[in-house]
Enzyme design. Structure first.
Site, PDB file in Angstrom:
ATOM      1  N   LEU A   7      41.369 -22.005   7.402  1.00  0.00           N
ATOM      2  CA  LEU A   7      40.866 -21.539   8.697  1.00  0.00           C
ATOM      3  C   LEU A   7      40.342 -22.729   9.502  1.00  0.00           C
ATOM      4  O   LEU A   7      39.443 -23.435   9.056  1.00  0.00           O
ATOM      5  CB  LEU A   7      39.738 -20.527   8.489  1.00  0.00           C
ATOM      6  N   ALA A   8      40.932 -22.932  10.672  1.00  0.00           N
ATOM      7  CA  ALA A   8      40.500 -24.093  11.480  1.00  0.00           C
ATOM      8  C   ALA A   8      40.632 -23.799  12.970  1.00  0.00           C
ATOM      9  O   ALA A   8      40.868 -24.704  13.762  1.00  0.00           O
ATOM     10  CB  ALA A   8      41.323 -25.314  11.099  1.00  0.00           C
ATOM     11  N   ARG A  41      29.851 -27.706  18.518  1.00  0.00           N
ATOM     12  CA  ARG A  41      28.610 -28.385  18.144  1.00  0.00           C
ATOM     13  C   ARG A  41      28.811 -29.848  17.739  1.00  0.00           C
ATOM     14  O   ARG A  41      27.852 -30.581  17.565  1.00  0.00           O
ATOM     15  CB  ARG A  41      27.904 -27.590  17.027  1.00  0.00           C
ATOM     16  N   GLU A  72      26.067 -11.373   6.272  1.00  0.00           N
ATOM     17  CA  GLU A  72      25.970 -12.647   7.003  1.00  0.00           C
ATOM     18  C   GLU A  72      24.500 -12.925   7.329  1.00  0.00           C
ATOM     19  O   GLU A  72      23.727 -11.992   7.586  1.00  0.00           O
ATOM     20  CB  GLU A  72      26.813 -12.594   8.276  1.00  0.00           C
ATOM     21  N   ARG A 116      41.849 -57.955   5.797  1.00  0.00           N
ATOM     22  CA  ARG A 116      42.507 -56.814   6.454  1.00  0.00           C
ATOM     23  C   ARG A 116      44.010 -57.039   6.535  1.00  0.00           C
ATOM     24  O   ARG A 116      44.518 -58.101   6.131  1.00  0.00           O
ATOM     25  CB  ARG A 116      41.912 -56.597   7.851  1.00  0.00           C
ATOM     26  N   SER A 167      39.392 -80.162   6.160  1.00  0.00           N
ATOM     27  CA  SER A 167      38.568 -79.284   7.005  1.00  0.00           C
ATOM     28  C   SER A 167      38.951 -79.393   8.477  1.00  0.00           C
ATOM     29  O   SER A 167      39.447 -80.421   8.928  1.00  0.00           O
ATOM     30  CB  SER A 167      37.094 -79.654   6.846  1.00  0.00           C
ATOM     31  N   ALA A 191      41.689 -84.131   7.476  1.00  0.00           N
ATOM     32  CA  ALA A 191      40.733 -83.268   8.171  1.00  0.00           C
ATOM     33  C   ALA A 191      40.867 -83.437   9.681  1.00  0.00           C
ATOM     34  O   ALA A 191      41.171 -84.527  10.176  1.00  0.00           O
ATOM     35  CB  ALA A 191      39.322 -83.626   7.725  1.00  0.00           C
TER      36      ALA A 191
HETATM   37  C1  UD1 Z   1      31.445 -18.356   6.973  1.00  0.00           C
HETATM   38  C2  UD1 Z   1      31.233 -17.058   6.210  1.00  0.00           C
HETATM   39  C3  UD1 Z   1      29.927 -17.139   5.428  1.00  0.00           C
HETATM   40  C4  UD1 Z   1      29.932 -18.336   4.493  1.00  0.00           C
HETATM   41  C5  UD1 Z   1      30.252 -19.613   5.265  1.00  0.00           C
HETATM   42  C6  UD1 Z   1      30.515 -20.759   4.310  1.00  0.00           C
HETATM   43  C7  UD1 Z   1      32.260 -15.301   7.571  1.00  0.00           C
HETATM   44  C8  UD1 Z   1      32.036 -14.209   8.540  1.00  0.00           C
HETATM   45  N1  UD1 Z   1      31.196 -15.969   7.150  1.00  0.00           N
HETATM   46  O1  UD1 Z   1      30.386 -18.476   7.923  1.00  0.00           O
HETATM   47  O2  UD1 Z   1      29.740 -15.963   4.658  1.00  0.00           O
HETATM   48  O3  UD1 Z   1      28.694 -18.441   3.849  1.00  0.00           O
HETATM   49  O4  UD1 Z   1      31.470 -19.455   6.046  1.00  0.00           O
HETATM   50  O5  UD1 Z   1      30.681 -21.952   5.022  1.00  0.00           O
HETATM   51  O6  UD1 Z   1      33.393 -15.523   7.184  1.00  0.00           O
HETATM   52  N2  UD1 Z   1      37.299 -19.767  12.204  1.00  0.00           N
HETATM   53  C9  UD1 Z   1      38.515 -19.432  12.765  1.00  0.00           C
HETATM   54  N3  UD1 Z   1      38.531 -18.488  13.718  1.00  0.00           N
HETATM   55  C10 UD1 Z   1      37.421 -17.823  14.124  1.00  0.00           C
HETATM   56  C11 UD1 Z   1      36.179 -18.174  13.545  1.00  0.00           C
HETATM   57  C12 UD1 Z   1      36.160 -19.141  12.583  1.00  0.00           C
HETATM   58  O7  UD1 Z   1      39.561 -20.006  12.409  1.00  0.00           O
HETATM   59  O8  UD1 Z   1      37.549 -16.953  14.994  1.00  0.00           O
HETATM   60  C13 UD1 Z   1      37.272 -20.827  11.184  1.00  0.00           C
HETATM   61  C14 UD1 Z   1      36.388 -21.986  11.559  1.00  0.00           C
HETATM   62  O9  UD1 Z   1      37.153 -23.011  12.216  1.00  0.00           O
HETATM   63  C15 UD1 Z   1      35.870 -22.471  10.209  1.00  0.00           C
HETATM   64  C16 UD1 Z   1      35.904 -21.218   9.334  1.00  0.00           C
HETATM   65  O10 UD1 Z   1      36.732 -20.288   9.991  1.00  0.00           O
HETATM   66  O11 UD1 Z   1      36.707 -23.446   9.623  1.00  0.00           O
HETATM   67  C17 UD1 Z   1      34.510 -20.600   9.122  1.00  0.00           C
HETATM   68  O12 UD1 Z   1      34.002 -20.212  10.368  1.00  0.00           O
HETATM   69  P1  UD1 Z   1      32.485 -20.426  10.770  1.00  0.00           P
HETATM   70  O13 UD1 Z   1      32.284 -19.886  12.130  1.00  0.00           O
HETATM   71  O14 UD1 Z   1      32.093 -21.824  10.500  1.00  0.00           O
HETATM   72  O15 UD1 Z   1      31.791 -19.429   9.734  1.00  0.00           O
HETATM   73  P2  UD1 Z   1      30.338 -19.555   9.153  1.00  0.00           P
HETATM   74  O16 UD1 Z   1      29.359 -19.028  10.129  1.00  0.00           O
HETATM   75  O17 UD1 Z   1      30.124 -20.912   8.621  1.00  0.00           O
END
Ligand code: UD1
Ligand code: MG
Length: 447
Positions: A7-8, A14, A156, A317, A389, A407
């Site tokens: 999920l991303a 923030r 939550e 490097r 040098s 040098a």
């Molecule tokens: C979520 C969990 C929480 C857990 C925590 C662990 C839920 C409702 N809550 O909360 O129980 O303790 O993770 O870190 O699942 N994302 C999407 N689409 C959205 C919203 C979020 O892809 O619409 C992705 C975000 O990019 C992120 C992940 O889902 O990578 C988690 O979302 P985030 O909003 O960070 O959830 P938390 O409040 O951390």
């Protein structure tokens, strides 16, 4: 064999950054690459990363996912983690029996923990990773567990009562769930909560309603640090660095003042090598055994062979190789060069695009002039040569075996083996000149 959803699609606001959150580097590679690499160790059937429409058009992110063989699914609006999983579902078919769901912003996950989850899931249709919180202020979802150690529901943090917030068992965000169960339960999710989002975590209660038990395993909280701000990014970096430092020390590397040494995900150091304080390793560094890295060096894309001594204050490097028992000293920069066995460049030099043989001595302040403003050229120095040098070697140029460069020379022609090259103005001596000069000046002062 599992299939994966990362999920991303979150906004990452923030981070206050133009760079997408999951591309922020951690230990030398993008945050999401850590997750992709961890899941790759499971040899998954398929990996699908859920992105927002804006993230989809980011070429770097696209290439990162492509090179890790991840498919992309688009979540049009950030309606919550449950909705994000829905967006990924069309990528799967009945061959995808179990689906492992992870967050792209929790990059510290270890493959062994995921393997343990898969093992425990064999008798289950729904298993997740829980963690024991050390700090009750952390805003993770809380697990409500039955007497028989099954999860009844996840609450939550923002929806939790004071009593529920006091529970120290929390949701890591990683779950493994049978695909058919997901298909059955996802449409039942409702956005009836404080955030008005479709919570993935509501699946637990829904599964229980259908008499499907939800199991959990417990893992170390350090692996699930979520990153939402740059402060949390720095905290995760620290956890990662400490983990890598410890691993290196246990494998036989001495780190002096380890907390000041910065490693990369692929830093590879041999046994009985010592690294002094304030050394930074960028990507792609390998060091052999019994080498010494003195304080304040910056080293990236380099190979340092056994017994070599580097630093203090050296900069390596651009795919450089420092041969066995070679020495690179203070204020020396080596770029894209090979120094063979026993060669020494000990002070104040720049060696770029050079191939240097064995037992060559490069004197203080030597510069390879490798760039003419348009292109880079090579310097070749053969075995046993002695470079005096403050020499400038204007590339392309070849210095023969066992030759000596006087040098202060500016060398722009090849030097044959065993020759002496002197390329500087002849010295003029004016006897008594200094004494006459001083007499004249002191007489003037008296006037
Ligand atoms: C979520 C969990 C929480 C857990 C925590 C662990 C839920 C409702 N809550 O909360 O129980 O303790 O993770 O870190 O699942 N994302 C999407 N689409 C959205 C919203 C979020 O892809 O619409 C992705 C975000 O990019 C992120 C992940 O889902 O990578 C988690 O979302 P985030 O909003 O960070 O959830 P938390 O409040 O951390
Ligand atoms: Mg989060």
């Amino acid at each position: 064999m599992v299939s994966i959803i990362i999920l991303a699609a979150g906004q990452g606001t923030r981070m206050a950054s133009d760079l997408p959150k999951v591309l922020h580097p951690l230990g030398g590679k993008p945050m999401i690459q850590h997750v992709l690499d961890a899941v790759a160790m499971l040899k998954p059937r398929k990996t699908v990363t859920v992105l927002s429409p804006t993230l989809q058009s980011n070429t770097t992110l696209y290439k990162t996912l492509e090179s890790s063989n991840s498919l992309i699914a688009i979540q049009n609006q950030p309606l919550g983690t449950g909705d994000a999983v829905k967006a990924a579902m069309p990528s799967f078919d009945k061959e995808d029996e179990n689906i492992l769901i992870l967050c792209g912003d929790a990059p510290l996950i270890q493959p062994d923990t995921l393997k343990e989850l898969i093992k425990q899931h064999q008798q289950s249709r729904f298993t997740l990773i829980a963690m024991r919180l050390l700090n009750q202020q952390q805003k993770y979802g809380r697990l409500v567990v039955s007497n028989s150690n099954l999860i009844k529901k996840i609450v939550e943090y923002r929806d939790a009562s004071a009593a529920e917030r006091a529970i120290d068992l929390a949701n890591s965000g990683v779950m493994l769930i049978n695909r058919q169960l997901l298909i059955d339960l996802l449409p039942l999710l409702k956005a009836q909560n404080q955030a008005k989002e479709f919570y993935l975590t509501d699946l637990i209660e829904l599964a229980n309603k259908q008499q499907t038990p939800v199991h959990y395993i417990e893992a170390n909280v350090d692996e699930f640090q979520g990153i939402n701000t740059r402060v949390e990014l720095a905290a995760a970096e620290l956890t990662l660095q400490n983990h890598w430092r410890e691993k290196l020390m246990l494998s036989g590397v001495t780190l002096i003042n380890p907390e000041s040494i910065h490693l990369s995900y692929d830093t590879n150091i041999g046994k009985d090598t010592t690294v002094g304080p304030n050394v930074t390793f960028g990507a792609n560094v390998t060091i052999g055994q019994n080498a010494t890295i003195l304080p304040f060096c910056h080293i990236e894309h380099s190979l340092i062979a056994e017994g070599a001594i580097v630093g203090p204050f050296a900069h390596l490097r651009g795919h450089s190789t420092i041969g066995p028992q070679s020495a690179v000293g203070n204020f020396v920069e080596i770029k894209g060069s090979i120094l063979n066995k026993g060669t020494k460049v000990k002070h104040l030099s720049y060696i770029g695009d050079a191939t240097v043989g064995e037992k060559v001595n490069i004197g203080a302040g030597t510069i390879t002039c490798n760039y003419d403003g348009y292109k880079k050229s090579k310097t070749v120095i053969h075995d046993g040569a002695f470079i005096g040098s403050h020499t400038s070697l204007i590339a392309p140029v070849t210095i023969g075996e066992n030759s000596i460069i006087a040098a202060g020379s500016v060398i722009n022609k090849d030097v044959p083996a065993h020759a002496l090259a002197v390329a500087r103005q002849d010295q003029t001596i004016k006897p008594e000149w200094a004494a006459r000069f001083r007499r004249m000046r002191s007489n003037k002062k008296k006037d």
